[in-house]
Design a protein around this motif. Structure first.
Motif, mmCIF file in Angstrom:
data_model
loop_
_atom_site.group_PDB
_atom_site.id
_atom_site.type_symbol
_atom_site.label_atom_id
_atom_site.label_comp_id
_atom_site.label_asym_id
_atom_site.label_seq_id
_atom_site.Cartn_x
_atom_site.Cartn_y
_atom_site.Cartn_z
ATOM 1 N N GLN A 1 1.373 -1.300 8.821
ATOM 2 C CA GLN A 1 1.271 -0.090 9.644
ATOM 3 C C GLN A 1 0.124 0.786 9.165
ATOM 4 O OE1 GLN A 1 3.529 0.640 12.418
ATOM 5 N NE2 GLN A 1 1.709 1.861 12.794
ATOM 6 N N TYR A 2 0.005 0.944 7.860
ATOM 7 C CA TYR A 2 -1.100 1.723 7.298
ATOM 8 C C TYR A 2 -2.429 1.090 7.699
ATOM 9 C CZ TYR A 2 -4.017 4.236 3.968
ATOM 10 O OH TYR A 2 -5.004 5.020 3.418
ATOM 11 N N ASN B 1 7.921 8.915 9.016
ATOM 12 C CA ASN B 1 7.011 8.338 10.007
ATOM 13 C C ASN B 1 7.135 6.816 10.049
ATOM 14 O OD1 ASN B 1 6.018 10.838 10.716
ATOM 15 N ND2 ASN B 1 4.201 10.704 9.420
ATOM 16 N N ALA B 2 7.276 6.197 8.872
ATOM 17 C CA ALA B 2 7.450 4.747 8.827
ATOM 18 C C ALA B 2 8.726 4.341 9.556
ATOM 19 C CB ALA B 2 7.488 4.266 7.377
ATOM 20 N N GLU B 3 9.760 5.137 9.406
ATOM 21 C CA GLU B 3 11.020 4.855 10.099
ATOM 22 C C GLU B 3 10.833 4.902 11.611
ATOM 23 O OE1 GLU B 3 15.364 7.041 10.349
ATOM 24 O OE2 GLU B 3 14.490 6.639 8.377
ATOM 25 N N ILE C 1 0.905 -1.154 0.000
ATOM 26 C CA ILE C 1 0.000 0.000 0.000
ATOM 27 C C ILE C 1 0.936 1.193 0.000
ATOM 28 C CG2 ILE C 1 -1.804 1.268 1.227
ATOM 29 C CD1 ILE C 1 -2.688 -1.366 2.475
ATOM 30 N N GLY C 2 1.054 1.852 -1.117
ATOM 31 C CA GLY C 2 2.139 2.801 -1.331
ATOM 32 C C GLY C 2 2.220 3.941 -0.332
ATOM 33 N N ILE C 3 3.422 4.212 0.133
ATOM 34 C CA ILE C 3 3.687 5.427 0.906
ATOM 35 C C ILE C 3 4.418 6.397 -0.019
ATOM 36 C CG2 ILE C 3 3.681 4.314 3.156
ATOM 37 C CD1 ILE C 3 6.748 4.387 3.104
ATOM 38 N N THR C 4 4.031 7.660 0.039
ATOM 39 C CA THR C 4 4.580 8.680 -0.866
ATOM 40 C C THR C 4 4.928 9.924 -0.074
ATOM 41 O OG1 THR C 4 3.119 7.873 -2.621
ATOM 42 C CG2 THR C 4 4.156 10.007 -2.974
ATOM 43 N N GLY C 5 6.131 10.458 -0.288
ATOM 44 C CA GLY C 5 6.547 11.698 0.365
ATOM 45 C C GLY C 5 7.475 11.462 1.536
ATOM 46 N N ARG C 6 8.414 12.392 1.715
ATOM 47 C CA ARG C 6 9.428 12.257 2.759
ATOM 48 C C ARG C 6 8.810 12.084 4.143
ATOM 49 N NH1 ARG C 6 14.910 13.807 3.867
ATOM 50 N NH2 ARG C 6 15.242 14.645 1.765
ATOM 51 N N THR C 7 7.738 12.822 4.443
ATOM 52 C CA THR C 7 7.124 12.726 5.769
ATOM 53 C C THR C 7 6.646 11.314 6.057
ATOM 54 O OG1 THR C 7 6.461 15.043 5.791
ATOM 55 C CG2 THR C 7 5.224 13.555 7.207
ATOM 56 N N LYS C 8 6.035 10.670 5.082
ATOM 57 C CA LYS C 8 5.529 9.322 5.310
ATOM 58 C C LYS C 8 6.662 8.320 5.475
ATOM 59 C CE LYS C 8 1.018 10.074 3.232
ATOM 60 N NZ LYS C 8 0.022 9.647 2.220
ATOM 61 N N TYR C 9 7.741 8.504 4.757
ATOM 62 C CA TYR C 9 8.905 7.632 4.941
ATOM 63 C C TYR C 9 9.517 7.853 6.325
ATOM 64 C CZ TYR C 9 9.039 5.964 0.109
ATOM 65 O OH TYR C 9 8.757 5.341 -1.087
ATOM 66 N N LEU D 1 8.035 4.491 13.349
ATOM 67 C CA LEU D 1 7.102 3.486 13.836
ATOM 68 C C LEU D 1 7.624 2.061 13.687
ATOM 69 C CD1 LEU D 1 3.842 5.064 12.378
ATOM 70 C CD2 LEU D 1 4.419 4.868 14.804
ATOM 71 N N LEU D 2 8.403 1.822 12.643
ATOM 72 C CA LEU D 2 8.815 0.457 12.335
ATOM 73 C C LEU D 2 10.275 0.168 12.656
ATOM 74 C CD1 LEU D 2 6.898 0.189 8.937
ATOM 75 C CD2 LEU D 2 6.294 -0.943 11.094
ATOM 76 N N GLY D 3 11.050 1.213 12.938
ATOM 77 C CA GLY D 3 12.432 1.003 13.337
ATOM 78 C C GLY D 3 13.372 0.617 12.219
ATOM 79 N N LEU D 4 13.011 0.948 10.984
ATOM 80 C CA LEU D 4 13.871 0.695 9.834
ATOM 81 C C LEU D 4 14.173 2.027 9.146
ATOM 82 C CD1 LEU D 4 12.110 -2.467 8.354
ATOM 83 C CD2 LEU D 4 14.314 -2.407 9.540
ATOM 84 N N PRO D 5 15.343 2.184 8.550
ATOM 85 C CA PRO D 5 15.762 3.491 8.008
ATOM 86 C C PRO D 5 15.130 3.841 6.663
ATOM 87 C CG PRO D 5 17.488 1.888 7.612
ATOM 88 C CD PRO D 5 16.434 1.177 8.433
ATOM 89 N N PHE D 6 13.804 3.979 6.652
ATOM 90 C CA PHE D 6 13.110 4.241 5.395
ATOM 91 C C PHE D 6 13.457 5.609 4.801
ATOM 92 C CE2 PHE D 6 10.195 1.033 7.219
ATOM 93 C CZ PHE D 6 10.155 0.152 6.154
ATOM 94 N N GLU D 7 13.671 6.608 5.639
ATOM 95 C CA GLU D 7 13.979 7.932 5.092
ATOM 96 C C GLU D 7 15.347 7.931 4.412
ATOM 97 O OE1 GLU D 7 14.042 12.678 6.294
ATOM 98 O OE2 GLU D 7 13.880 11.174 7.876
ATOM 99 N N ALA D 8 16.324 7.314 5.043
ATOM 100 C CA ALA D 8 17.670 7.273 4.471
ATOM 101 C C ALA D 8 17.781 6.256 3.335
ATOM 102 C CB ALA D 8 18.688 6.940 5.555
ATOM 103 N N ARG D 9 16.983 5.193 3.413
ATOM 104 C CA ARG D 9 17.047 4.129 2.409
ATOM 105 C C ARG D 9 15.625 3.820 1.923
ATOM 106 N NH1 ARG D 9 19.730 -0.746 5.234
ATOM 107 N NH2 ARG D 9 19.336 -1.677 3.166
ATOM 108 N N PRO D 10 15.031 4.732 1.160
ATOM 109 C CA PRO D 10 13.630 4.561 0.766
ATOM 110 C C PRO D 10 13.342 3.302 -0.038
ATOM 111 C CG PRO D 10 14.664 6.371 -0.444
ATOM 112 C CD PRO D 10 15.594 5.999 0.652
#
Length: 207
Positions: free
Chosen positions: A158-159, A130-132, A120-128, A134-143
């Motif tokens: 999570q969504y 937030n995912a980081e 379920i697609g996440i789009t935009g820096r803010t959502k990445y 909540l989930l403890g993985l480096p989504f913002e640095a490694r999208p």
């Protein structure tokens, strides 16, 4: 209830893809309380529609028709302007997602960097970001993590929980779940329902 490989295949997922995703789905189901047949079936069915049966984990921004671009993105409503973004997915992402959801301007490249990814697609820096958190993985640095089976499944889970979709699945309100994922457009309504029903049938047959 634990999801099995035959159930996932019976739900319409090809064997190779099902083997890849099974452990990630089991982990996500346990983490997010997707632990009953209706919850599991609704999640599988909706994600199957969103990702072409778990095979497409990244937004496709390659368009050949400027009119289609103009109809899809408010930033390019004029067809003549949209013509400049035909067959140019990176440029398209950078212009249509500029200044939205925590992204910088067009020159920042954030639109492309933080394009839609996941079951379920996440789009935009803010959502990445937030995912980081909540989930403890480096989504913002490694999208690109969100386009890998594990990350794609976790962000979808999570969504799912953030939007209260388990409760709607318990009542088998598939249209409400579709609205929660796709908004008022309700795109693919019939296909989503078909996939959810097929998944539920597969789960109940083996229960």
């Amino acid at each position: 209830m634990t999801l099995t490989l035959p159930q996932l295949i019976a739900a319409g997922i090809t064997p190779t893809v099902a083997r890849t995703f099974l452990p990630h789905l089991i982990a996500a189901f346990e983490r997010f309380g997707i632990d009953r047949p209706r919850r599991m079936a609704a999640f599988i069915g909706q994600c199957s529609h969103e990702s072409s049966a778990f095979t497409r984990l990244e937004e496709n921004l390659y368009y050949t028709d400027p009119a289609r671009i103009a109809s899809m993105f408010s930033a390019l409503r004029q067809v003549e302007r949209a013509r400049g973004y035909v067959r140019s997915p990176k440029s398209l992402a950078n212009v249509v997602y500029a200044g939205r959801n925590g992204n910088g301007d067009e020159a920042s490249g954030d639109g492309w960097t933080y394009r839609g990814r996941g079951l379920i697609g996440i789009t935009g820096r803010t959502k990445y970001r937030n995912a980081e958190k909540l989930l403890g993985l480096p989504f913002e640095a490694r999208p690109d993590l969100a386009a890998e089976p594990g990350g794609a499944t976790l962000t979808a889970g999570q969504y799912w929980t953030d939007n209260g979709l388990n409760a709607q699945a318990d009542r088998w309100q598939i249209d409400a779940i579709t609205r929660g994922i796709n908004g008022a457009a309700m795109a693919g309504r019939i296909d989503r329902a078909d996939r959810c029903n097929r998944a539920l049938e597969a789960l109940l047959a083996a229960a």
